[in-house]
Write a protein that holds these residues in place. Structure first.
Motif, PDB file in Angstrom:
ATOM      1  N   ARG A  43       0.835  -1.208   0.000  1.00 38.42           N
ATOM      2  CA  ARG A  43       0.000   0.000   0.000  1.00 38.42           C
ATOM      3  C   ARG A  43       0.869   1.256   0.000  1.00 38.42           C
ATOM      4  N   LEU A  44       1.948   1.236   0.779  1.00 38.43           N
ATOM      5  CA  LEU A  44       2.850   2.385   0.812  1.00 38.43           C
ATOM      6  C   LEU A  44       3.482   2.605  -0.566  1.00 38.43           C
ATOM      7  N   GLY A  45       3.843   1.511  -1.214  1.00 37.51           N
ATOM      8  CA  GLY A  45       4.394   1.606  -2.570  1.00 37.51           C
ATOM      9  C   GLY A  45       3.399   2.229  -3.537  1.00 37.51           C
ATOM     10  N   GLU A  46       2.135   1.839  -3.398  1.00 36.20           N
ATOM     11  CA  GLU A  46       1.082   2.402  -4.258  1.00 36.20           C
ATOM     12  C   GLU A  46       0.928   3.899  -4.015  1.00 36.20           C
ATOM     13  N   LEU A  47       0.953   4.300  -2.741  1.00 38.87           N
ATOM     14  CA  LEU A  47       0.819   5.724  -2.412  1.00 38.87           C
ATOM     15  C   LEU A  47       2.003   6.531  -2.940  1.00 38.87           C
ATOM     16  N   LYS A  48       3.206   5.973  -2.816  1.00 36.64           N
ATOM     17  CA  LYS A  48       4.400   6.665  -3.317  1.00 36.64           C
ATOM     18  C   LYS A  48       4.362   6.759  -4.851  1.00 36.64           C
ATOM     19  N   ALA A  49       3.849   5.717  -5.494  1.00 36.44           N
ATOM     20  CA  ALA A  49       3.710   5.755  -6.958  1.00 36.44           C
ATOM     21  C   ALA A  49       2.713   6.841  -7.365  1.00 36.44           C
ATOM     22  N   LEU A  50       1.663   6.977  -6.580  1.00 40.58           N
ATOM     23  CA  LEU A  50       0.669   8.022  -6.824  1.00 40.58           C
ATOM     24  C   LEU A  50       1.310   9.402  -6.682  1.00 40.58           C
ATOM     25  N   GLN A  51       2.150   9.556  -5.664  1.00 41.54           N
ATOM     26  CA  GLN A  51       2.861  10.824  -5.479  1.00 41.54           C
ATOM     27  C   GLN A  51       3.754  11.120  -6.680  1.00 41.54           C
ATOM     28  N   SER A  52       4.486  10.112  -7.133  1.00 45.51           N
ATOM     29  CA  SER A  52       5.375  10.289  -8.290  1.00 45.51           C
ATOM     30  C   SER A  52       4.575  10.658  -9.531  1.00 45.51           C
ATOM     31  N   SER A  53       3.465   9.990  -9.701  1.00 46.70           N
ATOM     32  CA  SER A  53       2.600  10.252 -10.844  1.00 46.70           C
ATOM     33  C   SER A  53       2.130  11.706 -10.838  1.00 46.70           C
ATOM     34  N   LEU A  54       1.776  12.192  -9.669  1.00 50.22           N
ATOM     35  CA  LEU A  54       1.356  13.594  -9.571  1.00 50.22           C
ATOM     36  C   LEU A  54       2.524  14.531  -9.865  1.00 50.22           C
ATOM     37  N   GLN A  55       3.697  14.203  -9.340  1.00 51.69           N
ATOM     38  CA  GLN A  55       4.860  15.064  -9.565  1.00 51.69           C
ATOM     39  C   GLN A  55       5.217  15.145 -11.053  1.00 51.69           C
ATOM     40  N   GLU A  56       4.975  14.057 -11.766  1.00 49.35           N
ATOM     41  CA  GLU A  56       5.244  14.055 -13.202  1.00 49.35           C
ATOM     42  C   GLU A  56       4.360  15.063 -13.931  1.00 49.35           C
ATOM     43  N   GLN A  57       3.233  15.392 -13.343  1.00 52.58           N
ATOM     44  CA  GLN A  57       2.299  16.341 -13.964  1.00 52.58           C
ATOM     45  C   GLN A  57       2.595  17.798 -13.582  1.00 52.58           C
ATOM     46  N   GLN A  58       3.602  18.004 -12.739  1.00 55.75           N
ATOM     47  CA  GLN A  58       3.896  19.355 -12.253  1.00 55.75           C
ATOM     48  C   GLN A  58       4.214  20.324 -13.394  1.00 55.75           C
ATOM     49  N   LYS A  59       4.981  19.871 -14.394  1.00 53.99           N
ATOM     50  CA  LYS A  59       5.314  20.750 -15.520  1.00 53.99           C
ATOM     51  C   LYS A  59       4.051  21.204 -16.238  1.00 53.99           C
ATOM     52  N   GLY A  60       3.116  20.257 -16.411  1.00 58.24           N
ATOM     53  CA  GLY A  60       1.858  20.599 -17.069  1.00 58.24           C
ATOM     54  C   GLY A  60       1.073  21.620 -16.264  1.00 58.24           C
ATOM     55  N   LEU A  61       1.088  21.465 -14.964  1.00 59.02           N
ATOM     56  CA  LEU A  61       0.396  22.406 -14.088  1.00 59.02           C
ATOM     57  C   LEU A  61       1.029  23.798 -14.184  1.00 59.02           C
ATOM     58  N   ASN A  62       2.355  23.828 -14.192  1.00 57.67           N
ATOM     59  CA  ASN A  62       3.060  25.108 -14.354  1.00 57.67           C
ATOM     60  C   ASN A  62       2.712  25.749 -15.701  1.00 57.67           C
ATOM     61  N   TYR A  63       2.664  24.926 -16.736  1.00 58.68           N
ATOM     62  CA  TYR A  63       2.305  25.427 -18.067  1.00 58.68           C
ATOM     63  C   TYR A  63       0.907  26.049 -18.043  1.00 58.68           C
ATOM     64  N   LEU A  64      -0.047  25.369 -17.404  1.00 58.47           N
ATOM     65  CA  LEU A  64      -1.414  25.898 -17.338  1.00 58.47           C
ATOM     66  C   LEU A  64      -1.437  27.254 -16.631  1.00 58.47           C
ATOM     67  N   SER A  65      -0.741  27.356 -15.528  1.00 59.57           N
ATOM     68  CA  SER A  65      -0.712  28.615 -14.772  1.00 59.57           C
ATOM     69  C   SER A  65      -0.118  29.741 -15.608  1.00 59.57           C
ATOM     70  N   THR A  66       0.987  29.458 -16.264  1.00 57.63           N
ATOM     71  CA  THR A  66       1.647  30.462 -17.104  1.00 57.63           C
ATOM     72  C   THR A  66       0.747  30.870 -18.268  1.00 57.63           C
ATOM     73  N   THR A  67       0.107  29.901 -18.884  1.00 52.35           N
ATOM     74  CA  THR A  67      -0.772  30.187 -20.020  1.00 52.35           C
ATOM     75  C   THR A  67      -1.946  31.057 -19.583  1.00 52.35           C
ATOM     76  N   VAL A  68      -2.514  30.762 -18.433  1.00 54.37           N
ATOM     77  CA  VAL A  68      -3.631  31.567 -17.925  1.00 54.37           C
ATOM     78  C   VAL A  68      -3.163  32.991 -17.656  1.00 54.37           C
ATOM     79  N   GLU A  69      -1.965  33.137 -17.094  1.00 55.57           N
ATOM     80  CA  GLU A  69      -1.418  34.484 -16.852  1.00 55.57           C
ATOM     81  C   GLU A  69      -1.270  35.252 -18.168  1.00 55.57           C
ATOM     82  N   ASP A  70      -0.688  34.582 -19.163  1.00 55.38           N
ATOM     83  CA  ASP A  70      -0.501  35.220 -20.476  1.00 55.38           C
ATOM     84  C   ASP A  70      -1.840  35.616 -21.086  1.00 55.38           C
ATOM     85  N   MET A  71      -2.811  34.695 -21.015  1.00 55.48           N
ATOM     86  CA  MET A  71      -4.130  34.964 -21.606  1.00 55.48           C
ATOM     87  C   MET A  71      -4.820  36.126 -20.900  1.00 55.48           C
ATOM     88  N   SER A  72      -4.659  36.203 -19.586  1.00 55.53           N
ATOM     89  CA  SER A  72      -5.390  37.244 -18.869  1.00 55.53           C
ATOM     90  C   SER A  72      -4.888  38.639 -19.213  1.00 55.53           C
TER      91      SER A  72
END
Length: 156
Positions: A43-72
């Motif tokens: 279970r701990l391994g599954e939770l850590k994998a979930l954390q890693s999976s979320l961290q992999e999406q961090q660049k996309g999240l940063n991109y969304l924030s930057t794009t929204v700033e530019d658009m606004s």
């Protein structure tokens, strides 16, 4: 039209929303009490994998924030407010989910430590009980002589 988000924005948003939804679903599953260390490790391994999976999406999240700033800067107020609200909701869910994952991992690690300590204590106790059992069966305890009995028990 300069104020509309690029196609990549929509794709990234969809990907992150799916990832957040999947993670929230996994975390919302009722937790059963587990007393087997191996299952806890899994279970701990599954939770850590979930954390890693979320961290992999961090660049996309940063991109969304930057794009929204530019658009606004370019878009009409109502359009830019809509996208800002959308990204704020996503960021809120993201932060909540990340905090929940950290908390779940910490609690599980604490439980694993307690379980391991309990198992070790139980093992020690059983070993001691077996030694006392052997002692009681092999030698006749010094019945009636409390000092001698105490000394015999200390030898166990």
């Amino acid at each position: 039209f300069d104020s509309l988000p690029p196609a990549r924005y929509k794709e990234t948003m969809d990907t992150i929303l799916v990832r957040i939804q999947q993670s929230e679903t996994k975390l919302s599953m009722p937790q059963v009490v587990v007393t087997e260390y191996e299952i806890m490790e899994q279970r701990l391994g599954e939770l850590k994998a979930l954390q890693s999976s979320l961290q992999e999406q961090q660049k996309g999240l940063n991109y969304l924030s930057t794009t929204v700033e530019d658009m606004s800067r370019k878009a009409p107020a109502e359009v830019s407010q809509r996208y800002r609200s959308e990204i704020e909701v996503i960021l809120g869910r993201w932060k909540k989910l990340s905090a929940q994952l950290v908390e779940h991992c910490q609690k599980l690690e604490e439980r694993m430590t307690k379980l391991q300590r309990f198992q070790n204590d139980t093992k020690t106790l059983k070993k001691w009980m077996a030694e006392v059992d052997v002692f009681l069966k092999e030698e006749w305890p010094a019945l009636g002589d409390s000092e001698a009995l105490e000394k015999q028990l200390e030898q166990c």
